[in-house]
Design a protein around this motif. Structure first.
Motif, PDB file in Angstrom:
ATOM      1  N   THR A   1       4.347  13.158 -27.762  1.00 30.13           N
ATOM      2  CA  THR A   1       5.344  13.930 -28.499  1.00 30.13           C
ATOM      3  C   THR A   1       6.428  14.424 -27.552  1.00 30.13           C
ATOM      4  O   THR A   1       6.339  14.257 -26.327  1.00 30.13           O
ATOM      5  CB  THR A   1       4.708  15.118 -29.231  1.00 30.13           C
ATOM      6  OG1 THR A   1       5.667  15.694 -30.131  1.00 30.13           O
ATOM      7  CG2 THR A   1       4.222  16.177 -28.259  1.00 30.13           C
ATOM      8  N   ALA A   2       7.453  15.040 -28.129  1.00 31.40           N
ATOM      9  CA  ALA A   2       8.550  15.630 -27.368  1.00 31.40           C
ATOM     10  C   ALA A   2       8.732  17.074 -27.788  1.00 31.40           C
ATOM     11  O   ALA A   2       8.677  17.401 -28.978  1.00 31.40           O
ATOM     12  CB  ALA A   2       9.837  14.848 -27.604  1.00 31.40           C
ATOM     13  N   LEU A   3       8.950  17.940 -26.808  1.00 33.74           N
ATOM     14  CA  LEU A   3       9.167  19.359 -27.070  1.00 33.74           C
ATOM     15  C   LEU A   3      10.619  19.576 -27.502  1.00 33.74           C
ATOM     16  O   LEU A   3      11.549  19.209 -26.787  1.00 33.74           O
ATOM     17  CB  LEU A   3       8.861  20.177 -25.819  1.00 33.74           C
ATOM     18  CG  LEU A   3       7.408  20.108 -25.335  1.00 33.74           C
ATOM     19  CD1 LEU A   3       7.266  20.771 -23.972  1.00 33.74           C
ATOM     20  CD2 LEU A   3       6.470  20.763 -26.347  1.00 33.74           C
TER      21      LEU A   3
ATOM     22  N   LEU B   1       3.779  11.212 -39.549  1.00 40.06           N
ATOM     23  CA  LEU B   1       2.353  10.875 -39.546  1.00 40.06           C
ATOM     24  C   LEU B   1       2.036   9.688 -40.443  1.00 40.06           C
ATOM     25  O   LEU B   1       1.127   8.901 -40.146  1.00 40.06           O
ATOM     26  CB  LEU B   1       1.527  12.093 -39.967  1.00 40.06           C
ATOM     27  CG  LEU B   1       1.614  13.324 -39.063  1.00 40.06           C
ATOM     28  CD1 LEU B   1       0.741  14.441 -39.606  1.00 40.06           C
ATOM     29  CD2 LEU B   1       1.216  12.992 -37.637  1.00 40.06           C
ATOM     30  N   GLY B   2       2.777   9.539 -41.535  1.00 40.13           N
ATOM     31  CA  GLY B   2       2.522   8.437 -42.451  1.00 40.13           C
ATOM     32  C   GLY B   2       2.821   7.072 -41.858  1.00 40.13           C
ATOM     33  O   GLY B   2       2.341   6.048 -42.384  1.00 40.13           O
TER      34      GLY B   2
ATOM     35  N   GLY C   1       7.958  13.516 -32.838  1.00 39.46           N
ATOM     36  CA  GLY C   1       8.498  14.760 -32.312  1.00 39.46           C
ATOM     37  C   GLY C   1       8.730  15.811 -33.367  1.00 39.46           C
ATOM     38  O   GLY C   1       7.832  16.558 -33.754  1.00 39.46           O
ATOM     39  N   GLY C   2       9.953  15.875 -33.890  1.00 34.71           N
ATOM     40  CA  GLY C   2      10.338  16.952 -34.803  1.00 34.71           C
ATOM     41  C   GLY C   2       9.499  17.037 -36.055  1.00 34.71           C
ATOM     42  O   GLY C   2       9.295  18.138 -36.602  1.00 34.71           O
ATOM     43  N   ALA C   3       8.991  15.901 -36.538  1.00 33.58           N
ATOM     44  CA  ALA C   3       8.209  15.915 -37.779  1.00 33.58           C
ATOM     45  C   ALA C   3       6.947  16.748 -37.664  1.00 33.58           C
ATOM     46  O   ALA C   3       6.423  17.236 -38.678  1.00 33.58           O
ATOM     47  CB  ALA C   3       7.850  14.483 -38.192  1.00 33.58           C
ATOM     48  N   LEU C   4       6.439  16.940 -36.458  1.00 33.10           N
ATOM     49  CA  LEU C   4       5.228  17.759 -36.285  1.00 33.10           C
ATOM     50  C   LEU C   4       5.487  19.220 -36.610  1.00 33.10           C
ATOM     51  O   LEU C   4       4.541  19.981 -36.864  1.00 33.10           O
ATOM     52  CB  LEU C   4       4.704  17.637 -34.851  1.00 33.10           C
ATOM     53  CG  LEU C   4       4.169  16.265 -34.432  1.00 33.10           C
ATOM     54  CD1 LEU C   4       3.748  16.299 -32.957  1.00 33.10           C
ATOM     55  CD2 LEU C   4       2.982  15.847 -35.299  1.00 33.10           C
TER      56      LEU C   4
ATOM     57  N   ARG D   1       7.222  20.227 -39.205  1.00 31.31           N
ATOM     58  CA  ARG D   1       7.339  20.414 -40.654  1.00 31.31           C
ATOM     59  C   ARG D   1       6.015  20.959 -41.171  1.00 31.31           C
ATOM     60  O   ARG D   1       5.069  20.216 -41.417  1.00 31.31           O
ATOM     61  CB  ARG D   1       7.680  19.098 -41.340  1.00 31.31           C
ATOM     62  CG  ARG D   1       9.044  18.557 -40.995  1.00 31.31           C
ATOM     63  CD  ARG D   1       9.380  17.314 -41.807  1.00 31.31           C
ATOM     64  NE  ARG D   1      10.654  16.747 -41.419  1.00 31.31           N
ATOM     65  CZ  ARG D   1      11.846  17.165 -41.852  1.00 31.31           C
ATOM     66  NH1 ARG D   1      11.904  18.179 -42.710  1.00 31.31           N
ATOM     67  NH2 ARG D   1      12.958  16.597 -41.437  1.00 31.31           N
ATOM     68  N   GLY D   2       5.935  22.266 -41.277  1.00 33.18           N
ATOM     69  CA  GLY D   2       4.670  22.892 -41.626  1.00 33.18           C
ATOM     70  C   GLY D   2       4.040  23.515 -40.398  1.00 33.18           C
ATOM     71  O   GLY D   2       4.737  23.959 -39.481  1.00 33.18           O
ATOM     72  N   ASN D   3       2.720  23.525 -40.341  1.00 34.39           N
ATOM     73  CA  ASN D   3       2.004  24.161 -39.242  1.00 34.39           C
ATOM     74  C   ASN D   3       1.835  23.169 -38.088  1.00 34.39           C
ATOM     75  O   ASN D   3       1.230  22.108 -38.244  1.00 34.39           O
ATOM     76  CB  ASN D   3       0.634  24.643 -39.738  1.00 34.39           C
ATOM     77  CG  ASN D   3      -0.133  25.373 -38.660  1.00 34.39           C
ATOM     78  OD1 ASN D   3      -0.791  24.762 -37.833  1.00 34.39           O
ATOM     79  ND2 ASN D   3      -0.044  26.705 -38.671  1.00 34.39           N
ATOM     80  N   LEU D   4       2.363  23.522 -36.912  1.00 32.08           N
ATOM     81  CA  LEU D   4       2.329  22.620 -35.763  1.00 32.08           C
ATOM     82  C   LEU D   4       0.901  22.282 -35.354  1.00 32.08           C
ATOM     83  O   LEU D   4       0.578  21.116 -35.087  1.00 32.08           O
ATOM     84  CB  LEU D   4       3.087  23.238 -34.586  1.00 32.08           C
ATOM     85  CG  LEU D   4       3.075  22.429 -33.286  1.00 32.08           C
ATOM     86  CD1 LEU D   4       3.776  21.087 -33.477  1.00 32.08           C
ATOM     87  CD2 LEU D   4       3.726  23.218 -32.154  1.00 32.08           C
ATOM     88  N   ALA D   5       0.044  23.282 -35.308  1.00 35.65           N
ATOM     89  CA  ALA D   5      -1.334  23.045 -34.873  1.00 35.65           C
ATOM     90  C   ALA D   5      -2.043  22.093 -35.826  1.00 35.65           C
ATOM     91  O   ALA D   5      -2.755  21.172 -35.386  1.00 35.65           O
ATOM     92  CB  ALA D   5      -2.090  24.371 -34.772  1.00 35.65           C
TER      93      ALA D   5
END
Length: 373
Positions: free
Chosen positions: A137-139, A332-333, A351-354, A356-360
């Motif tokens: 991933t990317a921060l 994720l899909g 990256g950014g899609a993670l 959308r919602g809860n990162l963990a």
């Protein structure tokens, strides 16, 4: 070559696609322009024979579409990457309707380069990922404070990510200066690994002034970074080669395509996707090449992506093959189809899609999905 003639293994072969008329004339211009940049007929005979490129083959599909293969004596490169790039694409880059679509390098030339230090097998061993794709991933985004990015990295490492890199645009901005960011994120990933027993690594971006890059690579390692991100389109392919071959640094390197797009995306000019993001990245020493996946924010086709993949893995002297990292607007899909398309020797980058919602939760779900395959 023509008439089934075998390639002479001690020469560099470049195939140019030329759109226009009179391919013989443009071939003669290219072979001199890329070497002596001097009137061919005025050069001494030994220079004409040994230094100027040789036209090996011209094939035409119609009056305006031609493939021109020119071979070069490897000595014209001086055995150095910068001059090789100059021979490959220096002045010819100024010509309209010429694109490099093929490249064959002799073992004698390849032996001068170390290539990927880790490659696929070395990274698998380092990260404890024996057969599966890597989770990457990317921060983001720029403007986040260093502590915020560090807590994001901690969450991702606790979830089991293999590679956590800076977004390529993170440099030395006031919200998260380079040294503060690298210090805090490296510490957070190390602390997360201590909790999980995992092997997550953080790769800071060396998006810095050229005279700071090598020192920054050493500093990043001293601060606990486990990998590096380099942008050769901005800092130069030779900066990547220098850092990758430095035994005192010895960290895995991800190569990012920023600013290389105009080199590859034109149908009529430039260099093919696979040569730039596959062969050149690998020759310079990247262990992972990042590129836009089909169906993301960018206009790469499946053929482009598979070309990069093939040249990242094919035999290239004794250079290690490298991981491919399809990215650019993934979610994720897309994971099952990416694994199907690229196989297990890929570093799936979302990256950014993670966020959308809860990162963990999203991070844990991504790790679960990849490991299930």
């Amino acid at each position: 070559m023509a008439n089934g003639e075998a390639l002479k293994v001690d020469r560099i072969y470049v195939t140019y696609k030329f759109t226009g008329e009179d391919p013989k004339s443009i071939a003669d211009v290219i072979r001199a322009e890329q070497t002596i940049e001097f009137p061919y007929e005025l050069a001494p005979s030994w220079i004409q024979e040994e230094v100027v490129g040789k036209v090996e083959e011209i094939s035409s599909s119609d009056k305006t579409s031609h493939l021109i293969t020119i071979s070069y004596n490897p000595d014209v490169t001086g055995g150095e990457l910068n001059q090789f790039l100059n021979v490959l694409w220096g002045n010819v880059s100024l010509f309209p309707n010429v694109k490099i679509v093929g490249l064959k390098l002799p073992d004698s030339f390849l032996a001068k380069f170390s290539g990927p230090r880790f490659g696929i097998s070395g990274l698998r061993k380092l990260l404890g990922a024996e057969t599966r794709p890597l989770v990457s991933t990317a921060l983001k985004p720029m403007g986040s404070y260093a502590q915020t990015l560090a807590e994001m990295a901690r969450t991702l490492a606790l979830a089991g990510f293999d590679l956590i890199k800076d977004d390529h645009s993170l440099a030395n901005q006031p919200w998260a200066t380079w040294k503060e960011r690298v210090t805090l994120i490296s510490r957070a990933v190390k602390e997360a690994n201590a909790v999980t027993g995992g092997k997550s690594v953080y790769a800071p971006s060396l998006n810095l002034p050229f005279d700071q890059i090598v020192d920054a690579a050493h500093t990043a390692k001293d601060l606990g970074a486990g990998a590096l991100l380099i942008l050769p389109g901005i800092t130069g392919f030779d900066s990547l080669r220098k850092i990758a071959s430095d035994d005192s640094i010895a960290l895995p390197i991800q190569g990012h395509p920023a600013m290389l797009g105009s080199l590859i995306t034109s149908k009529a000019e430039g260099i093919s996707h696979g040569i730039v993001l596959g062969t050149l990245m690998r020759l310079a020493g990247a262990d992972i090449t990042i590129f836009p996946n089909i169906g993301g924010r960018f206009a790469f086709s499946s053929d482009h992506c598979l070309d990069i993949t093939e040249l990242s893995r094919e035999k290239l002297g004794k250079l290690n093959p490298m991981f491919v990292a399809p990215a650019g607007g993934m979610n994720l899909g897309r994971i099952p189809e990416m694994i199907k398309m690229y196989g297990n020797d890929s570093a799936l980058l979302i990256g950014g899609a993670l966020s959308r919602g809860n990162l963990a939760d999203n991070a844990a779900r991504m790790c679960e999905l990849v490991r299930a395959y």
